[in-house]
Write an enzyme that holds these catalytic residues in place. Structure first.
Site, PDB file in Angstrom:
ATOM      1  N   HIS A  90       0.886  -1.272   0.162  1.00  0.00           N
ATOM      2  CA  HIS A  90       0.224   0.205  -0.012  1.00  0.00           C
ATOM      3  C   HIS A  90       1.374   1.218  -0.062  1.00  0.00           C
ATOM      4  CE1 HIS A  90       1.593  -0.520   4.499  1.00  0.00           C
ATOM      5  NE2 HIS A  90       0.833   0.558   3.985  1.00  0.00           N
ATOM      6  N   ASP A  92       0.112   5.213   2.158  1.00  0.00           N
ATOM      7  CA  ASP A  92      -0.277   5.548   2.882  1.00  0.00           C
ATOM      8  C   ASP A  92      -1.663   6.754   2.465  1.00  0.00           C
ATOM      9  OD1 ASP A  92       0.813   4.385   4.679  1.00  0.00           O
ATOM     10  OD2 ASP A  92       2.907   5.307   5.357  1.00  0.00           O
ATOM     11  N   HIS A 244       4.733   0.265   0.736  1.00  0.00           N
ATOM     12  CA  HIS A 244       5.267  -0.508   1.513  1.00  0.00           C
ATOM     13  C   HIS A 244       4.556  -1.806   2.305  1.00  0.00           C
ATOM     14  CE1 HIS A 244       3.384   3.014   3.343  1.00  0.00           C
ATOM     15  NE2 HIS A 244       3.340   1.858   4.384  1.00  0.00           N
ATOM     16  N   ARG A 259       5.341   5.832  13.853  1.00  0.00           N
ATOM     17  CA  ARG A 259       5.336   6.876  12.996  1.00  0.00           C
ATOM     18  C   ARG A 259       4.139   8.056  12.661  1.00  0.00           C
ATOM     19  NH1 ARG A 259       1.767   3.915   8.386  1.00  0.00           N
ATOM     20  NH2 ARG A 259      -0.612   4.675   9.543  1.00  0.00           N
TER      21      ARG A 259
HETATM   22  C1  SIN Z   1       2.806   0.821   7.595  1.00  0.00           C
HETATM   23  O1  SIN Z   1       3.115   2.047   7.765  1.00  0.00           O
HETATM   24  O2  SIN Z   1       2.403   0.243   6.643  1.00  0.00           O
HETATM   25  C2  SIN Z   1       3.303  -0.200   9.235  1.00  0.00           C
HETATM   26  C3  SIN Z   1       4.942  -0.422   8.191  1.00  0.00           C
HETATM   27  C4  SIN Z   1       5.468  -1.061   9.765  1.00  0.00           C
HETATM   28  O3  SIN Z   1       5.118  -1.141  10.353  1.00  0.00           O
HETATM   29  O4  SIN Z   1       7.404  -2.084   9.049  1.00  0.00           O
END
Ligand code: SIN
Length: 271
Positions: A90, A92, A244, A259
């Site tokens: 995906h 974000d 990612h 994050r």
């Molecule tokens: C995400 O932002 O999708 C999570 C990525 C992760 O925890 O590695």
């Protein structure tokens, strides 16, 4: 005159990703240092730092030097949880009119094995398409909707697969399929498996064959880099030009990340 400290940039993949060394991110550097970090991130799609165990105030200060902070989140998976946030390719929040420009993920606690994150570069993916398909996609637009998350609690239960009718009806912003990255002048593929439901003016059924092709093409190994986390590792990705995937292969272990999403703007069409 003060000498400016610039990061050393070490590419980790031929087409995506670089590790930046030589900085202590608890310090405040002159603007030129942050400009160099931003350049590396626009050029390589995702950049990594190691050995930077920042506290909350330091994370905020670092992020604020790179953009406007929009969202702060803890990404936590406890040993008894089976689902992880982000375990699917995906980008974000492309279901927003102005999706985040970038995401910064700081590792606090990591499992003893596994728990990697992978990124796929949509610049190299777009460039590897035929001239004909690139020309067709340039000028097309696609709907981005949060249809798969309707009535579903993130990371706790499996989302039901929406029906074709739900996909057709789902409303969301319409973004260019080929997006321009103004800093580099690069055109990148701007659809993703999580949020892109159909092409503008096309039905879901008509869109699925081409979207499926692009979703498979986008994860060819040469467009992908994978990062193994240590406590104090940081990854920053350009959310305009990458997908990612959080690899959920550490059942029974704990993983805690922080994050920060940086504000973005309305995607600009390439071409
Ligand atoms: C995400 O932002 O999708 C999570 C990525 C992760 O925890 O590695």
């Amino acid at each position: 005159m003060e000498t400016v400290t610039l990061p050393q940039v070490h590419r980790v993949g031929g087409l995506i990703g670089a590790e930046l060394r030589g900085l202590d991110l608890t310090r405040d550097y002159p603007d030129e240092t942050y400009a160099a970090i931003s350049r590396a991130w626009a050029e390589h799609g995702v950049i990594f730092f190691r050995g930077q165990p920042l506290n909350e105030a330091q994370r905020e200060a670092f992020a604020a030097r790179l953009g406007e902070i929009r969202v702060r989140q803890e990404v936590r998976k406890e040993p008894e949880q089976t689902k992880a946030i982000g375990e699917g390719w995906h980008t974000d929040m492309t279901c927003f009119d102005e999706p985040p420009k970038a995401t910064i993920l700081f590792a606090e606690a990591v499992p003893p094995w596994g728990g990697d994150t992978a990124w796929a570069g949509m610049g190299p993916a777009f460039e590897a398409l035929s001239d004909g398909l690139r020309a067709t996609l340039t000028g097309m637009r696609a709907v981005h909707a949060n249809v798969r998350k309707l009535g579903y609690s993130y990371a706790q239960t499996d989302p039901p697969e929406p029906s074709v009718a739900e996909y057709d009806a789902a409303e969301g912003p319409v973004h260019p399929v080929a997006r321009l990255i103004p800093e580099t002048g690069r055109a990148v593929l701007y659809v993703n498996p999580e949020f892109t439901t159909r092409f503008e003016g096309w039905t879901r059924r008509e869109s699925v064959p081409l979207l499926s092709y692009l979703f498979t093409h986008g994860t060819r190994p040469e467009f992908v880099t994978r990062f193994h986390w240590e406590p104090g590792s940081i990854a920053m990705w350009d959310n305009r030009q990458t997908w990612h995937f959080a690899v959920n292969d550490y059942q029974g272990e704990r993983r805690v990340m922080h994050r920060i999403l940086l504000a973005g703007s309305k995607p600009q069409a390439a071409g």
